[in-house]
Design a protein around this motif. Structure first.
Motif, PDB file in Angstrom:
ATOM      1  N   ASN A  23       0.859   6.608  13.094  1.00 35.64           N
ATOM      2  CA  ASN A  23       0.568   6.470  11.664  1.00 35.64           C
ATOM      3  C   ASN A  23       1.775   6.870  10.809  1.00 35.64           C
ATOM      4  O   ASN A  23       2.061   6.226   9.797  1.00 35.64           O
ATOM      5  CB  ASN A  23      -0.655   7.297  11.272  1.00 35.64           C
ATOM      6  CG  ASN A  23      -1.935   6.674  11.765  1.00 35.64           C
ATOM      7  OD1 ASN A  23      -2.017   5.480  12.004  1.00 35.64           O
ATOM      8  ND2 ASN A  23      -2.958   7.488  11.925  1.00 35.64           N
ATOM      9  N   LYS A  83       0.548   3.154  -4.183  1.00 36.88           N
ATOM     10  CA  LYS A  83      -0.554   2.192  -4.217  1.00 36.88           C
ATOM     11  C   LYS A  83      -0.275   1.017  -3.279  1.00 36.88           C
ATOM     12  O   LYS A  83      -1.169   0.545  -2.574  1.00 36.88           O
ATOM     13  CB  LYS A  83      -0.739   1.715  -5.660  1.00 36.88           C
ATOM     14  CG  LYS A  83      -1.906   0.817  -5.891  1.00 36.88           C
ATOM     15  CD  LYS A  83      -2.014   0.494  -7.379  1.00 36.88           C
ATOM     16  CE  LYS A  83      -3.236  -0.337  -7.678  1.00 36.88           C
ATOM     17  NZ  LYS A  83      -3.369  -0.600  -9.112  1.00 36.88           N
ATOM     18  N   ASN A 125      -0.591   2.113   0.375  1.00 40.03           N
ATOM     19  CA  ASN A 125      -1.997   2.186   0.779  1.00 40.03           C
ATOM     20  C   ASN A 125      -2.540   0.834   1.209  1.00 40.03           C
ATOM     21  O   ASN A 125      -3.383   0.755   2.106  1.00 40.03           O
ATOM     22  CB  ASN A 125      -2.859   2.740  -0.363  1.00 40.03           C
ATOM     23  CG  ASN A 125      -2.821   4.234  -0.420  1.00 40.03           C
ATOM     24  OD1 ASN A 125      -2.983   4.909   0.578  1.00 40.03           O
ATOM     25  ND2 ASN A 125      -2.590   4.772  -1.604  1.00 40.03           N
ATOM     26  N   ARG A 126      -2.066  -0.243   0.592  1.00 40.11           N
ATOM     27  CA  ARG A 126      -2.526  -1.590   0.943  1.00 40.11           C
ATOM     28  C   ARG A 126      -1.958  -2.072   2.274  1.00 40.11           C
ATOM     29  O   ARG A 126      -2.497  -2.993   2.877  1.00 40.11           O
ATOM     30  CB  ARG A 126      -2.128  -2.581  -0.151  1.00 40.11           C
ATOM     31  CG  ARG A 126      -2.870  -2.395  -1.432  1.00 40.11           C
ATOM     32  CD  ARG A 126      -2.484  -3.482  -2.421  1.00 40.11           C
ATOM     33  NE  ARG A 126      -3.076  -3.199  -3.711  1.00 40.11           N
ATOM     34  CZ  ARG A 126      -2.464  -3.332  -4.863  1.00 40.11           C
ATOM     35  NH1 ARG A 126      -1.224  -3.790  -4.907  1.00 40.11           N
ATOM     36  NH2 ARG A 126      -3.066  -3.045  -5.987  1.00 40.11           N
ATOM     37  N   ILE A 135      -4.547   3.083   7.732  1.00 39.44           N
ATOM     38  CA  ILE A 135      -5.405   4.245   7.544  1.00 39.44           C
ATOM     39  C   ILE A 135      -5.902   4.291   6.104  1.00 39.44           C
ATOM     40  O   ILE A 135      -5.387   3.595   5.240  1.00 39.44           O
ATOM     41  CB  ILE A 135      -4.684   5.557   7.935  1.00 39.44           C
ATOM     42  CG1 ILE A 135      -3.393   5.733   7.144  1.00 39.44           C
ATOM     43  CG2 ILE A 135      -4.413   5.598   9.432  1.00 39.44           C
ATOM     44  CD1 ILE A 135      -2.648   7.026   7.423  1.00 39.44           C
ATOM     45  N   THR A 136      -6.889   5.131   5.847  1.00 35.54           N
ATOM     46  CA  THR A 136      -7.512   5.193   4.525  1.00 35.54           C
ATOM     47  C   THR A 136      -6.623   5.900   3.512  1.00 35.54           C
ATOM     48  O   THR A 136      -5.737   6.671   3.875  1.00 35.54           O
ATOM     49  CB  THR A 136      -8.856   5.930   4.598  1.00 35.54           C
ATOM     50  OG1 THR A 136      -8.608   7.283   5.004  1.00 35.54           O
ATOM     51  CG2 THR A 136      -9.812   5.259   5.582  1.00 35.54           C
ATOM     52  N   GLN A 137      -6.914   5.672   2.231  1.00 35.39           N
ATOM     53  CA  GLN A 137      -6.112   6.240   1.147  1.00 35.39           C
ATOM     54  C   GLN A 137      -6.010   7.765   1.217  1.00 35.39           C
ATOM     55  O   GLN A 137      -4.903   8.300   1.105  1.00 35.39           O
ATOM     56  CB  GLN A 137      -6.658   5.760  -0.203  1.00 35.39           C
ATOM     57  CG  GLN A 137      -5.813   6.178  -1.392  1.00 35.39           C
ATOM     58  CD  GLN A 137      -6.200   7.547  -1.933  1.00 35.39           C
ATOM     59  OE1 GLN A 137      -7.359   7.919  -1.925  1.00 35.39           O
ATOM     60  NE2 GLN A 137      -5.216   8.289  -2.382  1.00 35.39           N
ATOM     61  N   PRO A 138      -7.107   8.502   1.420  1.00 29.84           N
ATOM     62  CA  PRO A 138      -6.953   9.969   1.509  1.00 29.84           C
ATOM     63  C   PRO A 138      -6.057  10.393   2.679  1.00 29.84           C
ATOM     64  O   PRO A 138      -5.265  11.325   2.560  1.00 29.84           O
ATOM     65  CB  PRO A 138      -8.380  10.476   1.688  1.00 29.84           C
ATOM     66  CG  PRO A 138      -9.250   9.388   1.149  1.00 29.84           C
ATOM     67  CD  PRO A 138      -8.518   8.105   1.437  1.00 29.84           C
ATOM     68  N   SER A 139      -6.164   9.674   3.782  1.00 32.35           N
ATOM     69  CA  SER A 139      -5.316   9.989   4.935  1.00 32.35           C
ATOM     70  C   SER A 139      -3.851   9.689   4.641  1.00 32.35           C
ATOM     71  O   SER A 139      -2.963  10.426   5.062  1.00 32.35           O
ATOM     72  CB  SER A 139      -5.769   9.198   6.164  1.00 32.35           C
ATOM     73  OG  SER A 139      -7.072   9.579   6.539  1.00 32.35           O
ATOM     74  N   SER A 142      -2.401   9.821   1.703  1.00 30.89           N
ATOM     75  CA  SER A 142      -1.911  10.875   0.800  1.00 30.89           C
ATOM     76  C   SER A 142      -1.545  12.137   1.569  1.00 30.89           C
ATOM     77  O   SER A 142      -0.482  12.723   1.347  1.00 30.89           O
ATOM     78  CB  SER A 142      -2.961  11.196  -0.262  1.00 30.89           C
ATOM     79  OG  SER A 142      -3.159  10.086  -1.095  1.00 30.89           O
TER      80      SER A 142
END
Length: 151
Positions: free
Chosen positions: A37, A56, A59-60, A64-68, A70
Protein backbone atom coordinates in the motif's frame (compact mmCIF):
# COMPACT_ATOMS: atom_id res chain seq x y z
CA UNK A 1 -24.55 -6.20 -25.21
CA UNK A 2 -22.55 -9.32 -24.39
CA UNK A 3 -24.08 -12.59 -23.25
CA UNK A 4 -24.49 -12.61 -19.44
CA UNK A 5 -22.92 -16.05 -18.91
CA UNK A 6 -19.89 -15.12 -21.01
CA UNK A 7 -19.60 -11.80 -19.16
CA UNK A 8 -19.66 -13.49 -15.75
CA UNK A 9 -17.15 -16.13 -16.87
CA UNK A 10 -14.80 -13.44 -18.19
CA UNK A 11 -15.11 -11.47 -14.94
CA UNK A 12 -14.39 -14.58 -12.86
CA UNK A 13 -11.34 -15.34 -14.98
CA UNK A 14 -10.05 -11.76 -14.72
CA UNK A 15 -10.69 -11.66 -10.97
CA UNK A 16 -9.00 -15.03 -10.31
CA UNK A 17 -6.00 -14.06 -12.44
CA UNK A 18 -5.67 -10.74 -10.58
CA UNK A 19 -5.87 -12.42 -7.17
CA UNK A 20 -3.36 -15.11 -8.12
CA UNK A 21 -0.87 -12.64 -9.59
CA UNK A 22 -1.27 -10.18 -6.67
CA UNK A 23 -0.61 -12.97 -4.15
CA UNK A 24 2.55 -13.95 -6.01
CA UNK A 25 3.71 -10.32 -6.20
CA UNK A 26 2.92 -9.73 -2.53
CA UNK A 27 4.86 -12.84 -1.50
CA UNK A 28 7.97 -11.52 -3.26
CA UNK A 29 7.52 -7.83 -2.44
CA UNK A 30 10.38 -6.28 -0.41
CA UNK A 31 8.01 -5.54 2.49
CA UNK A 32 10.83 -4.94 4.95
CA UNK A 33 11.28 -1.61 3.17
CA UNK A 34 7.72 -0.65 2.13
CA UNK A 35 4.29 -2.24 2.27
CA UNK A 36 2.43 -2.76 -0.99
CA UNK A 37 0.00 0.00 0.00
CA UNK A 38 2.87 2.40 0.73
CA UNK A 39 4.40 1.49 -2.63
CA UNK A 40 1.06 2.13 -4.33
CA UNK A 41 0.91 5.63 -2.83
CA UNK A 42 4.49 6.43 -3.85
CA UNK A 43 3.86 4.96 -7.32
CA UNK A 44 0.81 7.16 -7.90
CA UNK A 45 2.58 10.30 -6.69
CA UNK A 46 5.63 9.47 -8.82
CA UNK A 47 3.46 9.44 -11.97
CA UNK A 48 1.95 12.87 -11.31
CA UNK A 49 3.45 16.01 -12.86
CA UNK A 50 6.26 17.28 -10.64
CA UNK A 51 5.73 14.20 -8.44
CA UNK A 52 3.00 16.20 -6.67
CA UNK A 53 -0.64 15.22 -6.37
CA UNK A 54 -3.75 16.45 -4.62
CA UNK A 55 -4.71 14.11 -1.80
CA UNK A 56 -8.20 13.92 -3.29
CA UNK A 57 -6.74 12.60 -6.57
CA UNK A 58 -4.54 10.14 -4.70
CA UNK A 59 -7.61 8.76 -2.94
CA UNK A 60 -9.20 8.04 -6.34
CA UNK A 61 -6.16 6.14 -7.56
CA UNK A 62 -5.18 3.82 -4.73
CA UNK A 63 -6.72 0.55 -3.67
CA UNK A 64 -7.45 1.47 -0.04
CA UNK A 65 -10.11 3.62 1.62
CA UNK A 66 -9.80 7.36 2.23
CA UNK A 67 -9.24 7.10 6.02
CA UNK A 68 -6.53 4.51 5.42
CA UNK A 69 -4.88 6.73 2.80
CA UNK A 70 -4.80 9.65 5.23
CA UNK A 71 -3.13 7.55 7.94
CA UNK A 72 -0.69 6.05 5.45
CA UNK A 73 0.20 9.53 4.11
CA UNK A 74 0.85 10.68 7.68
CA UNK A 75 3.18 7.70 8.25
CA UNK A 76 5.05 8.32 4.99
CA UNK A 77 5.35 12.01 5.89
CA UNK A 78 6.77 11.11 9.32
CA UNK A 79 9.34 8.89 7.57
CA UNK A 80 10.35 11.78 5.29
CA UNK A 81 9.24 9.99 2.12
CA UNK A 82 6.56 12.49 1.19
CA UNK A 83 5.76 16.08 2.13
CA UNK A 84 2.31 17.54 2.67
CA UNK A 85 1.32 21.13 1.97
CA UNK A 86 -1.86 23.15 1.58
CA UNK A 87 -3.23 23.36 -1.94
CA UNK A 88 -2.71 26.98 -3.05
CA UNK A 89 -5.70 26.71 -5.41
CA UNK A 90 -8.03 25.25 -2.76
CA UNK A 91 -7.32 26.07 0.87
CA UNK A 92 -9.25 23.00 2.00
CA UNK A 93 -7.13 20.67 -0.11
CA UNK A 94 -3.78 19.05 0.53
CA UNK A 95 -0.91 18.43 -1.87
CA UNK A 96 1.33 15.42 -1.32
CA UNK A 97 4.74 15.35 -2.97
CA UNK A 98 7.55 12.83 -3.10
CA UNK A 99 10.70 13.93 -1.33
CA UNK A 100 14.07 13.10 -2.86
CA UNK A 101 14.47 10.34 -0.26
CA UNK A 102 10.99 9.03 -1.08
CA UNK A 103 11.63 8.97 -4.81
CA UNK A 104 15.00 7.24 -4.36
CA UNK A 105 13.42 4.56 -2.16
CA UNK A 106 10.50 4.17 -4.58
CA UNK A 107 12.91 3.65 -7.51
CA UNK A 108 14.96 1.03 -5.63
CA UNK A 109 11.84 -0.94 -4.71
CA UNK A 110 10.30 -0.45 -8.18
CA UNK A 111 13.26 -2.10 -9.89
CA UNK A 112 12.84 -5.26 -7.81
CA UNK A 113 9.06 -5.15 -8.13
CA UNK A 114 9.24 -4.76 -11.94
CA UNK A 115 11.49 -7.82 -12.16
CA UNK A 116 8.89 -9.81 -10.22
CA UNK A 117 6.06 -8.50 -12.42
CA UNK A 118 8.05 -9.43 -15.52
CA UNK A 119 8.69 -12.92 -14.18
CA UNK A 120 5.01 -13.60 -13.39
CA UNK A 121 3.25 -11.66 -16.15
CA UNK A 122 5.82 -11.07 -18.89
CA UNK A 123 6.74 -14.73 -19.13
CA UNK A 124 3.11 -15.83 -19.42
CA UNK A 125 2.16 -13.51 -22.31
CA UNK A 126 3.97 -12.25 -25.38
CA UNK A 127 4.27 -8.56 -26.30
CA UNK A 128 1.17 -8.52 -28.51
CA UNK A 129 -0.92 -10.27 -25.85
CA UNK A 130 0.31 -7.79 -23.24
CA UNK A 131 -0.66 -4.85 -25.49
CA UNK A 132 -4.11 -6.41 -26.02
CA UNK A 133 -4.52 -7.03 -22.30
CA UNK A 134 -3.59 -3.42 -21.56
CA UNK A 135 -6.09 -2.13 -24.11
CA UNK A 136 -8.88 -4.37 -22.83
CA UNK A 137 -8.26 -3.48 -19.19
CA UNK A 138 -8.09 0.24 -20.00
CA UNK A 139 -11.37 0.01 -21.93
CA UNK A 140 -13.04 -1.84 -19.09
CA UNK A 141 -11.77 0.68 -16.53
CA UNK A 142 -12.93 3.64 -18.65
CA UNK A 143 -16.39 2.11 -19.10
CA UNK A 144 -16.81 1.73 -15.33
CA UNK A 145 -15.12 5.02 -14.30
CA UNK A 146 -18.05 7.32 -15.24
CA UNK A 147 -20.47 5.25 -13.14
CA UNK A 148 -18.04 5.13 -10.21
CA UNK A 149 -17.55 8.91 -10.35
CA UNK A 150 -21.30 9.45 -9.99
CA UNK A 151 -21.40 7.47 -6.74
Amino acid sequence: MADRAITVAAWESLFRAQVTVMRALAAEFPSEVLSLNEYDVLFNISRAPGRRLRLKELNRSVLITQPSVSRLVDRLTARGLIAKSHDPEDGRGTIVALTTEGFDLFRRVAITHMQTINRHVGHALDDEELRNLTELCDRLRRSVAPAAARE
